[in-house]
Structures are given as C-alpha cells and as structure tokens.
Motif scaffolding. Sequence first.
Motif, PDB file in Angstrom:
ATOM      1  N   THR A   9      52.727  10.321   9.110  1.00 35.20           N
ATOM      2  CA  THR A   9      53.296  11.288   8.174  1.00 35.20           C
ATOM      3  C   THR A   9      53.859  12.487   8.926  1.00 35.20           C
ATOM      4  O   THR A   9      53.122  13.148   9.662  1.00 35.20           O
ATOM      5  CB  THR A   9      52.214  11.783   7.178  1.00 35.20           C
ATOM      6  N   PRO A  10      55.152  12.773   8.748  1.00 37.36           N
ATOM      7  CA  PRO A  10      55.715  13.968   9.395  1.00 37.36           C
ATOM      8  C   PRO A  10      55.005  15.228   8.888  1.00 37.36           C
ATOM      9  O   PRO A  10      54.539  15.265   7.743  1.00 37.36           O
ATOM     10  CB  PRO A  10      57.183  13.972   8.947  1.00 37.36           C
ATOM     11  N   LEU A  11      54.919  16.242   9.740  1.00 43.62           N
ATOM     12  CA  LEU A  11      54.223  17.472   9.369  1.00 43.62           C
ATOM     13  C   LEU A  11      54.733  18.049   8.048  1.00 43.62           C
ATOM     14  O   LEU A  11      53.952  18.482   7.209  1.00 43.62           O
ATOM     15  CB  LEU A  11      54.350  18.514  10.486  1.00 43.62           C
ATOM     16  N   ASP A  12      56.044  18.024   7.849  1.00 42.56           N
ATOM     17  CA  ASP A  12      56.607  18.636   6.641  1.00 42.56           C
ATOM     18  C   ASP A  12      56.448  17.773   5.386  1.00 42.56           C
ATOM     19  O   ASP A  12      56.807  18.184   4.292  1.00 42.56           O
ATOM     20  CB  ASP A  12      58.068  19.016   6.846  1.00 42.56           C
ATOM     21  N   LYS A  13      55.874  16.584   5.535  1.00 46.02           N
ATOM     22  CA  LYS A  13      55.638  15.698   4.391  1.00 46.02           C
ATOM     23  C   LYS A  13      54.152  15.573   4.045  1.00 46.02           C
ATOM     24  O   LYS A  13      53.788  14.862   3.111  1.00 46.02           O
ATOM     25  CB  LYS A  13      56.197  14.298   4.674  1.00 46.02           C
ATOM     26  N   MET A  14      53.307  16.252   4.797  1.00 46.15           N
ATOM     27  CA  MET A  14      51.871  16.156   4.560  1.00 46.15           C
ATOM     28  C   MET A  14      51.482  16.916   3.299  1.00 46.15           C
ATOM     29  O   MET A  14      52.089  17.929   2.952  1.00 46.15           O
ATOM     30  CB  MET A  14      51.096  16.729   5.750  1.00 46.15           C
ATOM     31  N   THR A  15      50.442  16.421   2.646  1.00 49.07           N
ATOM     32  CA  THR A  15      49.879  17.149   1.517  1.00 49.07           C
ATOM     33  C   THR A  15      49.164  18.379   2.077  1.00 49.07           C
ATOM     34  O   THR A  15      48.852  18.439   3.284  1.00 49.07           O
ATOM     35  CB  THR A  15      48.867  16.287   0.751  1.00 49.07           C
ATOM     36  N   SER A  16      48.855  19.331   1.233  1.00 43.32           N
ATOM     37  CA  SER A  16      48.143  20.520   1.709  1.00 43.32           C
ATOM     38  C   SER A  16      46.762  20.131   2.241  1.00 43.32           C
ATOM     39  O   SER A  16      46.283  20.708   3.216  1.00 43.32           O
ATOM     40  CB  SER A  16      48.045  21.588   0.633  1.00 43.32           C
ATOM     41  N   GLU A  17      46.140  19.119   1.643  1.00 46.56           N
ATOM     42  CA  GLU A  17      44.839  18.656   2.127  1.00 46.56           C
ATOM     43  C   GLU A  17      44.966  18.047   3.527  1.00 46.56           C
ATOM     44  O   GLU A  17      44.143  18.313   4.411  1.00 46.56           O
ATOM     45  CB  GLU A  17      44.251  17.631   1.167  1.00 46.56           C
ATOM     46  N   GLN A  18      45.982  17.225   3.748  1.00 46.67           N
ATOM     47  CA  GLN A  18      46.205  16.650   5.077  1.00 46.67           C
ATOM     48  C   GLN A  18      46.489  17.758   6.091  1.00 46.67           C
ATOM     49  O   GLN A  18      45.934  17.762   7.194  1.00 46.67           O
ATOM     50  CB  GLN A  18      47.378  15.664   5.039  1.00 46.67           C
ATOM     51  N   TRP A  19      47.353  18.683   5.724  1.00 46.94           N
ATOM     52  CA  TRP A  19      47.727  19.781   6.623  1.00 46.94           C
ATOM     53  C   TRP A  19      46.498  20.573   7.038  1.00 46.94           C
ATOM     54  O   TRP A  19      46.278  20.829   8.218  1.00 46.94           O
ATOM     55  CB  TRP A  19      48.768  20.678   5.950  1.00 46.94           C
ATOM     56  N   GLU A  20      45.690  20.971   6.078  1.00 45.67           N
ATOM     57  CA  GLU A  20      44.492  21.763   6.369  1.00 45.67           C
ATOM     58  C   GLU A  20      43.518  20.991   7.251  1.00 45.67           C
ATOM     59  O   GLU A  20      42.857  21.577   8.107  1.00 45.67           O
ATOM     60  CB  GLU A  20      43.809  22.192   5.073  1.00 45.67           C
ATOM     61  N   SER A  21      43.429  19.681   7.064  1.00 52.75           N
ATOM     62  CA  SER A  21      42.480  18.892   7.853  1.00 52.75           C
ATOM     63  C   SER A  21      42.894  18.769   9.320  1.00 52.75           C
ATOM     64  O   SER A  21      42.066  18.431  10.165  1.00 52.75           O
ATOM     65  CB  SER A  21      42.286  17.503   7.243  1.00 52.75           C
ATOM     66  N   LEU A  22      44.150  19.060   9.621  1.00 51.66           N
ATOM     67  CA  LEU A  22      44.597  19.030  11.020  1.00 51.66           C
ATOM     68  C   LEU A  22      43.958  20.140  11.844  1.00 51.66           C
ATOM     69  O   LEU A  22      43.782  20.003  13.048  1.00 51.66           O
ATOM     70  CB  LEU A  22      46.120  19.162  11.110  1.00 51.66           C
ATOM     71  N   CYS A  23      43.637  21.232  11.186  1.00 52.81           N
ATOM     72  CA  CYS A  23      43.021  22.348  11.904  1.00 52.81           C
ATOM     73  C   CYS A  23      41.678  21.892  12.447  1.00 52.81           C
ATOM     74  O   CYS A  23      40.819  21.432  11.700  1.00 52.81           O
ATOM     75  CB  CYS A  23      42.845  23.550  10.971  1.00 52.81           C
ATOM     76  N   ASP A  24      41.497  22.019  13.758  1.00 49.98           N
ATOM     77  CA  ASP A  24      40.231  21.591  14.359  1.00 49.98           C
ATOM     78  C   ASP A  24      39.132  22.624  14.155  1.00 49.98           C
ATOM     79  O   ASP A  24      37.968  22.353  14.395  1.00 49.98           O
ATOM     80  CB  ASP A  24      40.397  21.257  15.845  1.00 49.98           C
ATOM     81  N   GLY A  25      39.502  23.820  13.709  1.00 53.24           N
ATOM     82  CA  GLY A  25      38.505  24.858  13.464  1.00 53.24           C
ATOM     83  C   GLY A  25      37.980  25.504  14.726  1.00 53.24           C
ATOM     84  O   GLY A  25      36.861  25.994  14.760  1.00 53.24           O
ATOM     85  N   CYS A  26      38.801  25.551  15.769  1.00 48.86           N
ATOM     86  CA  CYS A  26      38.356  26.123  17.042  1.00 48.86           C
ATOM     87  C   CYS A  26      38.234  27.640  16.984  1.00 48.86           C
ATOM     88  O   CYS A  26      37.473  28.228  17.730  1.00 48.86           O
ATOM     89  CB  CYS A  26      39.292  25.714  18.169  1.00 48.86           C
ATOM     90  N   GLY A  27      39.021  28.285  16.135  1.00 48.18           N
ATOM     91  CA  GLY A  27      38.981  29.733  16.005  1.00 48.18           C
ATOM     92  C   GLY A  27      39.883  30.498  16.960  1.00 48.18           C
ATOM     93  O   GLY A  27      39.948  31.721  16.907  1.00 48.18           O
TER      94      GLY A  27
END
Length: 148
Positions: A9-27
């Motif tokens: 899925t291209p970045l600009d086609k991801m759902t908001s849930e998919q997009w948010e899940s990409l964040c690894d949460g490293c801070g």
Amino acid sequence: MTTQFWTTTPLDKMTSEQWESLCDGCGKCCLNKIIDDETDELYYTNAACHLLDDNSCGCRRYPDRFTYVPECTAITPDNIAELTWLPNSCAYRRLHAGKGLPSWHPLLTGNKDAMHAAGISVQGKTVNEMKVKYLEDCIVLWPMLDAE
C-alpha cells in the motif's frame, strides 16, 4: 501470517489506522532539535517534549497534543518529504525512501522490546525540556543511530 500492508500500500493510500501503526514509537521525533543557522546542520538533543513519557516513549496527550504543544508536527503522507529532521530509523522516512521496515520494528516483532533492546528508542535517555536551561548543552549523537 498477516499481510504486510506497508509493502503493498502506498503511503498516501493507507488508512489512518495503517498510517499510525507505522510509527515504531521510538520517541525521537519528540526530541528538541537545533538547526545551525549558518550551516543548516541538524543536531538532536536529549531534551524531550514535556508530554513524552520517557519509559513508554509515547506522548501522554497524543490525541490532543496540539492543544498542549501547538508547534508539534503531525507526520502525514503530504509532508513526509519535507520532514528532513526525522531520524533515519523512522519508518515513515524509511518507507518514503523505498526502504523496508527494520527487523526490530514493532509491526514485525509484535512489541517494542526489540526496538528498545537495539537502542533505537529514547527510553531512559531523555530529560524533560522544562528542566533544560541551555538546549546546546543537551546535544547527543545516539538519535541518529539506524540499526539496519
């Protein structure tokens, strides 16, 4: 095995849930940065946003963070190319550049343990920005670490 949506899925086609899940949460994006006016060189500091939880590496007020920190930047498919201050380890930056997720990424491992073990996150490495007098005294190199 679940579908690795980030590979299809291209970045600009991801759902908001998919997009948010990409964040690894490293801070790392919550660290204060300094840009040299003369050289445009970027320096990371260990002075973190006052909303960052140093243990979980997450924002204490994520849904309404802009109320508390108006200058907080939302990372979106529209601005990812402009956010040159994101660390090389950032999944958004990596995927935008055509790289895959690193082996320690929580989407691949199921939790943040491997990321913390690899030293990628800010866990236990920061000071609250409210306790910092001179940001220049807080410059560090570890945020640029990109294991893989």
